[in-house]
Scaffold this motif. Sequence first.
Motif, PDB file in Angstrom:
ATOM      1  N   ILE A 207       0.845  -1.212   0.000  1.00  0.00           N
ATOM      2  CA  ILE A 207       0.000   0.000   0.000  1.00  0.00           C
ATOM      3  C   ILE A 207       0.878   1.259   0.000  1.00  0.00           C
ATOM      4  N   VAL A 208       1.941   1.249   0.804  1.00  0.00           N
ATOM      5  CA  VAL A 208       2.861   2.402   0.856  1.00  0.00           C
ATOM      6  C   VAL A 208       3.508   2.608  -0.520  1.00  0.00           C
ATOM      7  N   SER A 209       3.907   1.489  -1.166  1.00  0.00           N
ATOM      8  CA  SER A 209       4.516   1.584  -2.507  1.00  0.00           C
ATOM      9  C   SER A 209       3.534   2.202  -3.494  1.00  0.00           C
ATOM     10  N   PHE A 210       2.285   1.757  -3.413  1.00  0.00           N
ATOM     11  CA  PHE A 210       1.266   2.259  -4.336  1.00  0.00           C
ATOM     12  C   PHE A 210       1.047   3.759  -4.123  1.00  0.00           C
ATOM     13  N   ILE A 211       0.959   4.170  -2.853  1.00  0.00           N
ATOM     14  CA  ILE A 211       0.752   5.598  -2.550  1.00  0.00           C
ATOM     15  C   ILE A 211       1.941   6.429  -3.044  1.00  0.00           C
ATOM     16  N   ALA A 212       3.156   5.899  -2.818  1.00  0.00           N
ATOM     17  CA  ALA A 212       4.366   6.624  -3.254  1.00  0.00           C
ATOM     18  C   ALA A 212       4.389   6.775  -4.779  1.00  0.00           C
ATOM     19  N   ALA A 213       4.021   5.697  -5.490  1.00  0.00           N
ATOM     20  CA  ALA A 213       4.016   5.739  -6.956  1.00  0.00           C
ATOM     21  C   ALA A 213       2.946   6.709  -7.453  1.00  0.00           C
ATOM     22  N   LEU A 214       1.791   6.697  -6.788  1.00  0.00           N
ATOM     23  CA  LEU A 214       0.695   7.597  -7.173  1.00  0.00           C
ATOM     24  C   LEU A 214       1.107   9.051  -6.958  1.00  0.00           C
ATOM     25  N   LEU A 215       1.777   9.303  -5.833  1.00  0.00           N
ATOM     26  CA  LEU A 215       2.253  10.651  -5.514  1.00  0.00           C
ATOM     27  C   LEU A 215       3.292  11.107  -6.544  1.00  0.00           C
ATOM     28  N   LEU A 216       4.178  10.195  -6.906  1.00  0.00           N
ATOM     29  CA  LEU A 216       5.201  10.487  -7.911  1.00  0.00           C
ATOM     30  C   LEU A 216       4.543  10.863  -9.237  1.00  0.00           C
ATOM     31  N   PHE A 217       3.534  10.058  -9.631  1.00  0.00           N
ATOM     32  CA  PHE A 217       2.830  10.316 -10.884  1.00  0.00           C
ATOM     33  C   PHE A 217       2.095  11.651 -10.824  1.00  0.00           C
ATOM     34  N   LEU A 218       1.326  11.870  -9.750  1.00  0.00           N
ATOM     35  CA  LEU A 218       0.513  13.088  -9.653  1.00  0.00           C
ATOM     36  C   LEU A 218       1.360  14.362  -9.643  1.00  0.00           C
ATOM     37  N   THR A 219       2.440  14.361  -8.858  1.00  0.00           N
ATOM     38  CA  THR A 219       3.274  15.567  -8.791  1.00  0.00           C
ATOM     39  C   THR A 219       3.923  15.854 -10.153  1.00  0.00           C
ATOM     40  N   ASN A 220       4.419  14.796 -10.790  1.00  0.00           N
ATOM     41  CA  ASN A 220       5.043  14.994 -12.114  1.00  0.00           C
ATOM     42  C   ASN A 220       4.017  15.439 -13.150  1.00  0.00           C
ATOM     43  N   TYR A 221       2.817  14.844 -13.076  1.00  0.00           N
ATOM     44  CA  TYR A 221       1.784  15.160 -14.054  1.00  0.00           C
ATOM     45  C   TYR A 221       1.303  16.609 -13.894  1.00  0.00           C
ATOM     46  N   VAL A 222       1.052  17.003 -12.649  1.00  0.00           N
ATOM     47  CA  VAL A 222       0.597  18.384 -12.395  1.00  0.00           C
ATOM     48  C   VAL A 222       1.685  19.368 -12.842  1.00  0.00           C
ATOM     49  N   SER A 223       2.928  19.055 -12.507  1.00  0.00           N
ATOM     50  CA  SER A 223       4.038  19.919 -12.883  1.00  0.00           C
ATOM     51  C   SER A 223       4.152  20.037 -14.408  1.00  0.00           C
ATOM     52  N   LEU A 224       3.995  18.906 -15.088  1.00  0.00           N
ATOM     53  CA  LEU A 224       4.070  18.904 -16.561  1.00  0.00           C
ATOM     54  C   LEU A 224       2.945  19.736 -17.154  1.00  0.00           C
ATOM     55  N   LYS A 225       1.741  19.535 -16.639  1.00  0.00           N
ATOM     56  CA  LYS A 225       0.566  20.245 -17.155  1.00  0.00           C
ATOM     57  C   LYS A 225       0.733  21.754 -16.953  1.00  0.00           C
ATOM     58  N   ARG A 226       1.174  22.151 -15.749  1.00  0.00           N
ATOM     59  CA  ARG A 226       1.362  23.576 -15.460  1.00  0.00           C
ATOM     60  C   ARG A 226       2.459  24.166 -16.364  1.00  0.00           C
ATOM     61  N   SER A 227       3.532  23.386 -16.564  1.00  0.00           N
ATOM     62  CA  SER A 227       4.632  23.864 -17.411  1.00  0.00           C
ATOM     63  C   SER A 227       4.149  24.049 -18.842  1.00  0.00           C
ATOM     64  N   TYR A 228       3.381  23.075 -19.319  1.00  0.00           N
ATOM     65  CA  TYR A 228       2.894  23.136 -20.704  1.00  0.00           C
ATOM     66  C   TYR A 228       1.988  24.342 -20.896  1.00  0.00           C
ATOM     67  N   TRP A 229       1.068  24.576 -19.968  1.00  0.00           N
ATOM     68  CA  TRP A 229       0.162  25.738 -20.058  1.00  0.00           C
ATOM     69  C   TRP A 229       0.961  27.039 -20.080  1.00  0.00           C
ATOM     70  N   LYS A 230       1.943  27.102 -19.194  1.00  0.00           N
ATOM     71  CA  LYS A 230       2.753  28.323 -19.098  1.00  0.00           C
ATOM     72  C   LYS A 230       3.558  28.535 -20.387  1.00  0.00           C
ATOM     73  N   ASN A 231       4.167  27.445 -20.874  1.00  0.00           N
ATOM     74  CA  ASN A 231       5.031  27.555 -22.047  1.00  0.00           C
ATOM     75  C   ASN A 231       4.262  27.867 -23.331  1.00  0.00           C
ATOM     76  N   ARG A 232       3.027  27.385 -23.395  1.00  0.00           N
ATOM     77  CA  ARG A 232       2.201  27.637 -24.580  1.00  0.00           C
ATOM     78  C   ARG A 232       2.016  29.130 -24.831  1.00  0.00           C
ATOM     79  N   GLU A 233       1.950  29.882 -23.730  1.00  0.00           N
ATOM     80  CA  GLU A 233       1.754  31.337 -23.826  1.00  0.00           C
ATOM     81  C   GLU A 233       3.031  32.040 -24.291  1.00  0.00           C
ATOM     82  N   LEU A 234       4.159  31.352 -24.139  1.00  0.00           N
ATOM     83  CA  LEU A 234       5.450  32.008 -24.388  1.00  0.00           C
ATOM     84  C   LEU A 234       6.057  31.669 -25.740  1.00  0.00           C
ATOM     85  N   ILE A 235       5.448  30.709 -26.419  1.00  0.00           N
ATOM     86  CA  ILE A 235       6.024  30.236 -27.685  1.00  0.00           C
ATOM     87  C   ILE A 235       5.967  31.344 -28.746  1.00  0.00           C
ATOM     88  N   ASP A 236       7.015  31.378 -29.607  1.00  0.00           N
ATOM     89  CA  ASP A 236       7.039  32.455 -30.627  1.00  0.00           C
ATOM     90  C   ASP A 236       6.284  32.098 -31.884  1.00  0.00           C
TER      91      ASP A 236
END
Lengths: 64, 155
Positions: free
Chosen positions: B126-155
């Motif tokens: 259960i701890v492994s599953f929670i850790a993997a889920l946390l790893l996925f969620l943090t990376n996914y949210v970070s990626l999504k936020r980065s993509y949204w931010k970068n889309r506005e900056l593209i030339d």
Amino acid sequence: MKNKVKFTRMEQKMTQEQLARQVRVTRQTIGLIEKGEYNPTLQLCVAIAKALGKTLDDLFWEVD
Amino acid sequence: MEKTWIRFLLPDDEYKRRTILVYFAEAAILQLIAVLTLIVISQFDFIPMDGVVVLIGMLFGTIAYVWIRYILSGMEFAEIMTAKAYRRERKLIIIKSTSFLVIMCASIASFDVFGMMSVPLIEGLIVSFIAALLLFLTNYVSLKRSYWKNRELID
């Protein structure tokens, strides 16, 4: 801060990626500078000016 | 580059470096406020406080603050500008999280087989599953936020 980085870069047919690589920052940083959402340090301003072959005045001085 | 002994914690990119320094400074001020509040609270006996628990709470609180601010800032994936790059990175995140889960579960299962586990197998999984889920969620949210931010900056 308003600046002419994007205009000058496009005039020289340089991409954000190429400029970013030359001045050793990310493409996101260049995009933020061009949009005026990030004020770069003097060191980075000089690096950008050199990469674009312009002076600091040409790129960053606001004329009314 | 700023002259500071925490230089080894800071990235090379100027924007990232200066923004992270701001997050560190905010976390330090919050920690100072928390310490002052705890000193005042400790004068009254109605709230029992375990010193170690308080210190661990402050440690995790500080790390979590900087970490969450960094994830939400959208600066982790600074080069993800196009939909294609975004999809490729999302796939990589899924692979990374799944690999982490598989390796963790395999390690825990083998520890259990050799009798080296002090906790039940199911708890470890259960701890492994929670850790993997946390790893996925943090990376996914970070990626999504980065993509949204970068889309506005593209030339």
